[in-house]
Design a protein around this motif. Structure first.
Motif, PDB file in Angstrom:
ATOM      1  N   ARG A   9      44.438  48.031  30.217  1.00 14.74           N
ATOM      2  CA  ARG A   9      44.119  47.100  29.145  1.00 14.74           C
ATOM      3  C   ARG A   9      42.610  47.051  28.898  1.00 14.74           C
ATOM      4  NH1 ARG A   9      48.246  43.704  27.308  1.00 14.74           N
ATOM      5  NH2 ARG A   9      46.675  43.169  25.752  1.00 14.74           N
ATOM      6  N   VAL A  10      41.805  47.118  29.979  1.00 16.30           N
ATOM      7  CA  VAL A  10      40.351  47.150  29.818  1.00 16.30           C
ATOM      8  C   VAL A  10      39.926  48.442  29.123  1.00 16.30           C
ATOM      9  CG1 VAL A  10      38.136  47.208  31.022  1.00 16.30           C
ATOM     10  CG2 VAL A  10      39.938  45.648  31.800  1.00 16.30           C
ATOM     11  N   ARG A  11      40.531  49.551  29.527  1.00 15.78           N
ATOM     12  CA  ARG A  11      40.169  50.842  28.921  1.00 15.78           C
ATOM     13  C   ARG A  11      40.479  50.829  27.423  1.00 15.78           C
ATOM     14  NH1 ARG A  11      42.485  53.698  32.274  1.00 15.78           N
ATOM     15  NH2 ARG A  11      40.717  54.491  33.453  1.00 15.78           N
ATOM     16  N   GLN A  12      41.647  50.306  27.042  1.00 15.23           N
ATOM     17  CA  GLN A  12      42.004  50.223  25.627  1.00 15.23           C
ATOM     18  C   GLN A  12      41.021  49.345  24.859  1.00 15.23           C
ATOM     19  OE1 GLN A  12      46.035  48.833  25.445  1.00 15.23           O
ATOM     20  NE2 GLN A  12      46.895  50.652  26.440  1.00 15.23           N
ATOM     21  N   PHE A  13      40.578  48.246  25.492  1.00 15.32           N
ATOM     22  CA  PHE A  13      39.625  47.348  24.842  1.00 15.32           C
ATOM     23  C   PHE A  13      38.279  48.051  24.629  1.00 15.32           C
ATOM     24  CE2 PHE A  13      36.120  44.299  25.487  1.00 15.32           C
ATOM     25  CZ  PHE A  13      36.273  43.553  24.322  1.00 15.32           C
ATOM     26  N   VAL A  14      37.806  48.762  25.648  1.00 13.03           N
ATOM     27  CA  VAL A  14      36.523  49.455  25.543  1.00 13.03           C
ATOM     28  C   VAL A  14      36.546  50.443  24.394  1.00 13.03           C
ATOM     29  CG1 VAL A  14      34.986  51.074  26.721  1.00 13.03           C
ATOM     30  CG2 VAL A  14      35.938  49.125  27.975  1.00 13.03           C
ATOM     31  N   GLN A  15      37.642  51.151  24.236  1.00 14.71           N
ATOM     32  CA  GLN A  15      37.731  52.192  23.219  1.00 14.71           C
ATOM     33  C   GLN A  15      38.042  51.640  21.833  1.00 14.71           C
ATOM     34  OE1 GLN A  15      40.713  54.700  24.954  1.00 14.71           O
ATOM     35  NE2 GLN A  15      39.311  55.665  26.409  1.00 14.71           N
ATOM     36  N   SER A  16      38.290  50.358  21.746  1.00 10.22           N
ATOM     37  CA  SER A  16      38.557  49.738  20.456  1.00 10.22           C
ATOM     38  C   SER A  16      37.272  49.155  19.882  1.00 10.22           C
ATOM     39  CB  SER A  16      39.603  48.619  20.610  1.00 10.22           C
ATOM     40  OG  SER A  16      39.030  47.515  21.273  1.00 10.22           O
TER      41      SER A  16
ATOM     42  N   ARG B 135      37.254  45.921  18.918  1.00 13.47           N
ATOM     43  CA  ARG B 135      37.417  44.481  18.996  1.00 13.47           C
ATOM     44  C   ARG B 135      36.286  43.854  19.794  1.00 13.47           C
ATOM     45  NH1 ARG B 135      42.647  46.303  20.082  1.00 13.47           N
ATOM     46  NH2 ARG B 135      42.397  45.808  22.320  1.00 13.47           N
ATOM     47  N   ILE B 136      35.891  42.659  19.388  1.00 11.83           N
ATOM     48  CA  ILE B 136      34.832  41.925  20.088  1.00 11.83           C
ATOM     49  C   ILE B 136      35.377  41.284  21.352  1.00 11.83           C
ATOM     50  CG2 ILE B 136      33.191  40.011  19.897  1.00 11.83           C
ATOM     51  CD1 ILE B 136      33.052  40.569  16.907  1.00 11.83           C
ATOM     52  N   CYS B 137      36.640  40.839  21.281  1.00 11.49           N
ATOM     53  CA  CYS B 137      37.249  40.212  22.447  1.00 11.49           C
ATOM     54  C   CYS B 137      38.749  40.478  22.428  1.00 11.49           C
ATOM     55  CB  CYS B 137      36.961  38.714  22.491  1.00 11.49           C
ATOM     56  SG  CYS B 137      37.554  37.833  21.025  1.00 11.49           S
ATOM     57  N   ASP B 138      39.390  40.224  23.531  1.00 13.65           N
ATOM     58  CA  ASP B 138      40.824  40.464  23.649  1.00 13.65           C
ATOM     59  C   ASP B 138      41.367  39.560  24.763  1.00 13.65           C
ATOM     60  OD1 ASP B 138      43.297  41.463  23.195  1.00 13.65           O
ATOM     61  OD2 ASP B 138      42.994  43.381  24.198  1.00 13.65           O
ATOM     62  N   SER B 139      42.688  39.363  24.776  1.00 14.20           N
ATOM     63  CA  SER B 139      43.313  38.583  25.840  1.00 14.20           C
ATOM     64  C   SER B 139      44.684  39.158  26.129  1.00 14.20           C
ATOM     65  CB  SER B 139      43.416  37.109  25.448  1.00 14.20           C
ATOM     66  OG  SER B 139      44.236  36.961  24.308  1.00 14.20           O
ATOM     67  N   PHE B 140      45.150  38.964  27.344  1.00 15.85           N
ATOM     68  CA  PHE B 140      46.477  39.428  27.731  1.00 15.85           C
ATOM     69  C   PHE B 140      46.905  38.668  28.981  1.00 15.85           C
ATOM     70  CE2 PHE B 140      43.379  42.139  29.806  1.00 15.85           C
ATOM     71  CZ  PHE B 140      43.829  42.244  31.108  1.00 15.85           C
ATOM     72  N   GLU B 141      48.213  38.668  29.235  1.00 18.16           N
ATOM     73  CA  GLU B 141      48.731  38.012  30.438  1.00 18.16           C
ATOM     74  C   GLU B 141      49.084  39.072  31.469  1.00 18.16           C
ATOM     75  OE1 GLU B 141      51.332  34.190  30.966  1.00 18.16           O
ATOM     76  OE2 GLU B 141      52.707  35.907  30.869  1.00 18.16           O
ATOM     77  N   LEU B 142      48.707  38.812  32.697  1.00 19.11           N
ATOM     78  CA  LEU B 142      48.942  39.746  33.795  1.00 19.11           C
ATOM     79  C   LEU B 142      49.909  39.108  34.783  1.00 19.11           C
ATOM     80  CD1 LEU B 142      48.167  42.375  35.320  1.00 19.11           C
ATOM     81  CD2 LEU B 142      46.368  41.036  36.447  1.00 19.11           C
ATOM     82  N   ARG B 143      50.954  39.823  35.114  1.00 18.92           N
ATOM     83  CA  ARG B 143      51.909  39.367  36.134  1.00 18.92           C
ATOM     84  C   ARG B 143      51.832  40.307  37.321  1.00 18.92           C
ATOM     85  NH1 ARG B 143      56.496  40.540  38.618  1.00 18.92           N
ATOM     86  NH2 ARG B 143      58.056  38.910  39.067  1.00 18.92           N
ATOM     87  N   ARG B 144      51.760  39.712  38.501  1.00 20.70           N
ATOM     88  CA  ARG B 144      51.749  40.546  39.699  1.00 20.70           C
ATOM     89  C   ARG B 144      52.468  39.814  40.826  1.00 20.70           C
ATOM     90  NH1 ARG B 144      45.665  40.544  42.169  1.00 20.70           N
ATOM     91  NH2 ARG B 144      46.022  38.811  43.595  1.00 20.70           N
ATOM     92  N   ASP B 145      52.914  40.576  41.793  1.00 22.05           N
ATOM     93  CA  ASP B 145      53.640  40.006  42.931  1.00 22.05           C
ATOM     94  C   ASP B 145      52.660  39.494  43.968  1.00 22.05           C
ATOM     95  OD1 ASP B 145      56.076  40.671  41.807  1.00 22.05           O
ATOM     96  OD2 ASP B 145      56.033  42.700  42.653  1.00 22.05           O
TER      97      ASP B 145
END
Length: 584
Positions: free
Chosen positions: A87-94, A96-106
């Motif tokens: 998700r960070v890599r996609q943001f860097v290559q876009s 967009r000024i900012c982005d948000s996402f939800e992360l689920r982990r065990d």
């Protein structure tokens, strides 16, 4: 200290020059980046992107604890690691000024949820572009949401899915299960009979215990992949995958019957659970599950009346929808005076004079049109509206006699028969109802005849006996309607205060062609004579029938040969014309 008014607070003149914070501005060298990150309440880190790699340049302790740099970047948890890094890599290559996402982990105690935000930090020739990653722990909120959703979708008593949860379970099974070719699904609806009696007799705690036990037994009868739900107070439903169509559904029904066959112990009592079962099958997987559930519920209503397992057939749902419409419109009609009484004359077969009328309910609705009494009375009995309907009919019949007397100038030598439903007799205070009807109208009790059926007396003989004697205290005649179709024994008939037997039309209408029915009619007439009872024959439609019954000594008759049911005014005019003719 002298206070200063906000109105007189001294205001300094601002400069037109821009303050620090232009494009070239950076954090003061007095504050280190790590100090800024530690001051942030979120999990925070500054990232760089070089050689197609994400690097964590700096992070606060909260981030380090939740996102171990070594664990994430070395791929110790590759699923979680690859997700947020990608998700960070996609943001860097876009762009967009900012982005948000939800992360689920065990996590150690179960799933963890983080709301992550990404933003670009200023860059210049000496400083490459950096990225600020923040994460807010939303695990508690998601857990609360999950628990609330579970409460909304499940039954608190049995822990089974409720009606809404049942629908979601079905959608999930259809979407996420591998189905063989030509497979279909079915819904089996189960209604516990006489459940209300347990609540009334033993209390709600016993009722709850019964439901829990039934739920456990039903669950034991399921196959893998079937879903059991409690969709109403004493209503359960099963979603079943059917590889062999109806045979699979009937196999499940048999398992249900076996599971509920043995009695359930409540307190010191053994309760046998009876249930009505209805089934509906889909034609293919694209069918609307809610529609199949409604069809199963329509089938179970028929099963409650038939006492057998019912499979939904085309047209049943439309019938159920019409019954619902009739119930709704009938409720309004009773409240707004939308019904009327029609009056069919009762004729003395030896003299031809009119001895009275039978009051029959009629209903013409703006939306439904003319509704047959057979149809709306059945709905009234099923819905409980028969009580207000019966009360209205008794009051209206008594008031009709009062209005006829006023037109005639004195009490007319006729009465009116009013039908009593077995359900109304069981639920209502019928004696008080008739007492009020007579008192409000000012007519004598002998002019209002109560017609009861054999089934009403057989259902609760002791209660029926008390009611009939209470009506006799009001000087009301009592007629037993549809005589010959029930199972009355002679001993009970002799002990009850019955005045009139009404021979059912099924015997009268075809007695001239059917010798057996003619024998039955003669037997009833002989029985009535020995018990000193009068007899009314229903369904007289020809002169030949009227003459034959007259020769047999039958006292009274009614039917289309004499007249159909008519309005209040037409009935009065009909009697007046016959009375004038007979007295000339």
């Amino acid at each position: 200290m002298e206070s200063i008014s906000a109105r007189n607070w001294p205001v300094g003149k601002t400069s037109s020059d821009p303050s620090s914070g232009d494009a070239g501005a950076h954090l003061s060298p007095m504050v280190d980046v790590s100090q800024w990150l530690e001051a942030m309440p979120q999990y925070s880190a500054v990232l760089s992107f070089e050689n197609d790699q994400i690097n964590v340049l700096n992070a606060n302790e909260r981030f380090a604890a939740a996102f171990s740099r070594q664990q994430e970047l070395t791929g110790a948890n590759p699923t979680t690691s690859s997700e947020w890094i990608e998700r960070v890599r996609q943001f860097v290559q876009s762009n967009r000024i900012c982005d948000s996402f939800e992360l689920r982990r065990d996590g150690k105690l179960g799933p963890e949820y983080f709301m992550c935000t990404l933003g670009r930090l200023p860059a210049d020739a000496n400083h490459p572009e950096l990225y600020l990653l923040t994460a807010t722990d939303r695990t508690n909120e998601r857990t609360i949401e999950k628990n609330l959703r579970r409460e909304l979708l499940s039954d608190g008593l049995t822990a089974l899915p409720n009606r809404t949860g049942f629908g979601e379970e079905i959608d999930d099974r259809i979407a996420n299960t591998v189905w063989p070719d030509n497979a279909q699904f079915g819904i089996i609806a189960i209604d516990l009979s006489r459940f209300s009696r347990v609540n009334e007799s033993l209390g709600p705690m016993a009722g709850d215990e019964l439901l829990i036990t039934v739920a456990k037994r039903l669950k034991s009868s399921l196959r893998q992949g079937d879903v059991l739900a409690r969709i109403g107070g004493n209503d359960f439903a099963i979603f079943a995958r059917l590889n062999n169509g109806l045979s699979d559904a009937l196999h499940i029904v048999q398992r249900i019957k076996e599971a509920l066959s043995s009695p359930i112990r409540l307190s010191d009592l053994q309760i046998r659970v009876d249930c009505a079962i209805g089934c509906a099958l889909s034609t293919n997987l694209s069918d609307d599950p809610d529609d199949i559930v409604r069809k199963a519920q329509a089938a179970v209503k028929i099963a409650k009346r038939s006492g057998k397992v019912e499979i939904y057939r085309n047209g049943v749902l439309k019938e159920a929808q019409r019954r619902f419409s009739i119930e709704s419109r009938l409720r309004d009609a009773l409240a707004q005076g939308g019904l009327s009484l029609a009056y069919q004359p009762l004729i003395h077969l030896q003299t031809g004079e009119i001895t009275g009328f039978e009051a029959l309910a009629r209903w013409d609705d703006e939306e439904l049109g003319h509704v047959s009494p057979v149809e709306f009375i059945a709905v009234a009995e099923e819905s409980g509206l028969i009580t207000p309907l019966g009360r209205w009919a008794a009051y209206e019949a008594a008031q009709t006699l009062s209005r006829w007397d006023a037109k005639f100038g004195q009490p007319m030598p006729v009465g009116v028969n009013v039908n009593l439903s077995p359900i109304q007799m069981a639920r209502d205070d019928v004696a008080s109802m008739f007492e009020e009807a007579l008192r409000y109208s000012g007519i004598a009790g002998h002019r209002l005849t109560a017609e009861v059926t054999e089934s009403a007396i057989i259902a609760d003989p002791d209660k029926a006996r008390k009611l009939l004697f209470a009506l006799k205290d009001l000087h009301m005649p009592i007629a037993m309607d549809d005589f010959g179709t029930g199972f009355s024994n002679l001993a009970s008939l002799h002990s009850l205060p019955i005045d009139i037997l009404k021979i059912d039309r099924s015997f009268v209408s075809s007695m001239l062609e059917d010798r057996d029915k003619a024998v039955i009619v003669r037997t009833i007439l002989s029985l009535a004579e020995s018990l000193n009872l009068k007899v009314t024959a229903e369904g007289i439609e020809t002169q030949e029938l009227a003459h034959a019954l007259q020769q047999m000594g039958c006292w009274q008759g009614q039917g289309y040969h004499f007249a159909k049911a008519m309005t209040e005014q037409d009935a009065f005019d009909y009697w007046r014309a016959r009375w004038n003719f007979e007295t000339v």
